[in-house]
Design a protein around this motif. Structure first.
Motif, PDB file in Angstrom:
ATOM      1  N   THR A  19       1.198  -0.753   0.175  1.00  0.00           N
ATOM      2  CA  THR A  19       0.183  -0.061   0.025  1.00  0.00           C
ATOM      3  C   THR A  19       0.922   1.090  -0.290  1.00  0.00           C
ATOM      4  OG1 THR A  19      -2.215  -0.905   0.726  1.00  0.00           O
ATOM      5  CG2 THR A  19      -1.577   1.235   1.237  1.00  0.00           C
ATOM      6  N   PRO A  20       0.801   2.348  -0.777  1.00  0.00           N
ATOM      7  CA  PRO A  20       1.291   3.067  -1.499  1.00  0.00           C
ATOM      8  C   PRO A  20       1.238   4.013   0.096  1.00  0.00           C
ATOM      9  CG  PRO A  20      -0.180   2.889  -3.244  1.00  0.00           C
ATOM     10  CD  PRO A  20       0.187   1.527  -2.274  1.00  0.00           C
ATOM     11  N   LEU A  21       2.322   4.971   0.060  1.00  0.00           N
ATOM     12  CA  LEU A  21       1.698   5.480   1.600  1.00  0.00           C
ATOM     13  C   LEU A  21       2.276   7.233   1.533  1.00  0.00           C
ATOM     14  CD1 LEU A  21       2.502   3.556   4.819  1.00  0.00           C
ATOM     15  CD2 LEU A  21       0.622   3.785   3.625  1.00  0.00           C
ATOM     16  N   GLU A  22       2.998   8.107   1.106  1.00  0.00           N
ATOM     17  CA  GLU A  22       3.980   8.813  -0.112  1.00  0.00           C
ATOM     18  C   GLU A  22       4.670   7.947  -0.353  1.00  0.00           C
ATOM     19  OE1 GLU A  22       6.326  10.253   3.371  1.00  0.00           O
ATOM     20  OE2 GLU A  22       4.763   9.416   5.276  1.00  0.00           O
ATOM     21  N   GLN A  98      -3.080   6.639  -6.418  1.00  0.00           N
ATOM     22  CA  GLN A  98      -3.240   6.811  -5.013  1.00  0.00           C
ATOM     23  C   GLN A  98      -2.468   7.453  -3.576  1.00  0.00           C
ATOM     24  OE1 GLN A  98      -5.273   3.891  -3.159  1.00  0.00           O
ATOM     25  NE2 GLN A  98      -5.809   4.033  -5.249  1.00  0.00           N
ATOM     26  N   ILE A  99      -1.336   8.198  -4.107  1.00  0.00           N
ATOM     27  CA  ILE A  99      -0.746   8.669  -3.725  1.00  0.00           C
ATOM     28  C   ILE A  99      -1.123  10.525  -4.296  1.00  0.00           C
ATOM     29  CG2 ILE A  99       1.713  11.064  -3.807  1.00  0.00           C
ATOM     30  CD1 ILE A  99       1.834   7.481  -2.665  1.00  0.00           C
ATOM     31  N   THR A 100      -1.769  10.533  -5.386  1.00  0.00           N
ATOM     32  CA  THR A 100      -2.468  12.117  -5.474  1.00  0.00           C
ATOM     33  C   THR A 100      -3.848  11.709  -4.057  1.00  0.00           C
ATOM     34  OG1 THR A 100      -1.710  12.166  -7.554  1.00  0.00           O
ATOM     35  CG2 THR A 100      -3.770  13.911  -7.108  1.00  0.00           C
ATOM     36  N   ALA A 101      -4.751  11.198  -4.199  1.00  0.00           N
ATOM     37  CA  ALA A 101      -5.812  11.585  -2.974  1.00  0.00           C
ATOM     38  C   ALA A 101      -5.437  10.836  -2.014  1.00  0.00           C
ATOM     39  CB  ALA A 101      -6.136   9.756  -3.276  1.00  0.00           C
ATOM     40  N   ARG A 102      -3.665  11.183  -1.573  1.00  0.00           N
ATOM     41  CA  ARG A 102      -3.759  10.859  -0.481  1.00  0.00           C
ATOM     42  C   ARG A 102      -3.238  12.358   0.235  1.00  0.00           C
ATOM     43  NH1 ARG A 102      -3.603   5.752   2.893  1.00  0.00           N
ATOM     44  NH2 ARG A 102      -3.083   4.051   1.415  1.00  0.00           N
ATOM     45  N   ALA A 103      -2.711  12.590  -0.575  1.00  0.00           N
ATOM     46  CA  ALA A 103      -1.548  13.855  -0.570  1.00  0.00           C
ATOM     47  C   ALA A 103      -3.180  15.466  -0.686  1.00  0.00           C
ATOM     48  CB  ALA A 103      -1.015  14.399  -1.496  1.00  0.00           C
ATOM     49  N   GLY A 104      -4.538  15.192  -1.067  1.00  0.00           N
ATOM     50  CA  GLY A 104      -5.544  15.585  -1.250  1.00  0.00           C
ATOM     51  C   GLY A 104      -5.289  16.594  -1.376  1.00  0.00           C
TER      52      GLY A 104
END
Length: 104
Positions: A19-22, A98-104
């Motif tokens: 799971t990518p976190l950053e 996924q990274i883009t979504a987490r960076a919000g």
């Protein structure tokens, strides 16, 4: 995604999950599945069940870390993916989303 494969054997299965976190940090989770009534120490030895995965996962982590160091270097120049491996492009697009979504 993020589960992208399963290893099934006669007496157990292994599910790796990445799971990518950053941008430079990925969580790795390994799940071992045994018969629901199997009892550790009686029906199977957890050390024998997991030793190969611990060894190879540690080796893979070293390879990935070394590769990332190369990508982070000033000398790195990205190139195109091979047309014979379309799943790389699909995975990269998913990872970046996924990274883009987490960076919000």
């Amino acid at each position: 995604y993020p589960v992208n494969y399963c290893f099934a054997f006669a007496d157990h299965a292994v599910l790796p999950r990445f799971t990518p976190l950053e941008p430079q940090l990925t969580e790795v989770e390994m799940t071992w599945l045994v018969h629901p009534q199997a009892e550790a120490g009686r029906d199977y030895d957890p050390e024998r069940l997991t030793w190969l995965w611990r060894v190879t996962t540690d080796q893979d982590a070293k390879i990935v870390e070394d590769n990332q160091a190369g990508v982070n270097s000033r000398a790195y120049q990205p190139g195109p993916y091979s047309n014979t491996e379309p799943l790389l492009t699909r995975f990269t697009n998913w990872y970046l989303s996924q990274i883009t979504a987490r960076a919000g």
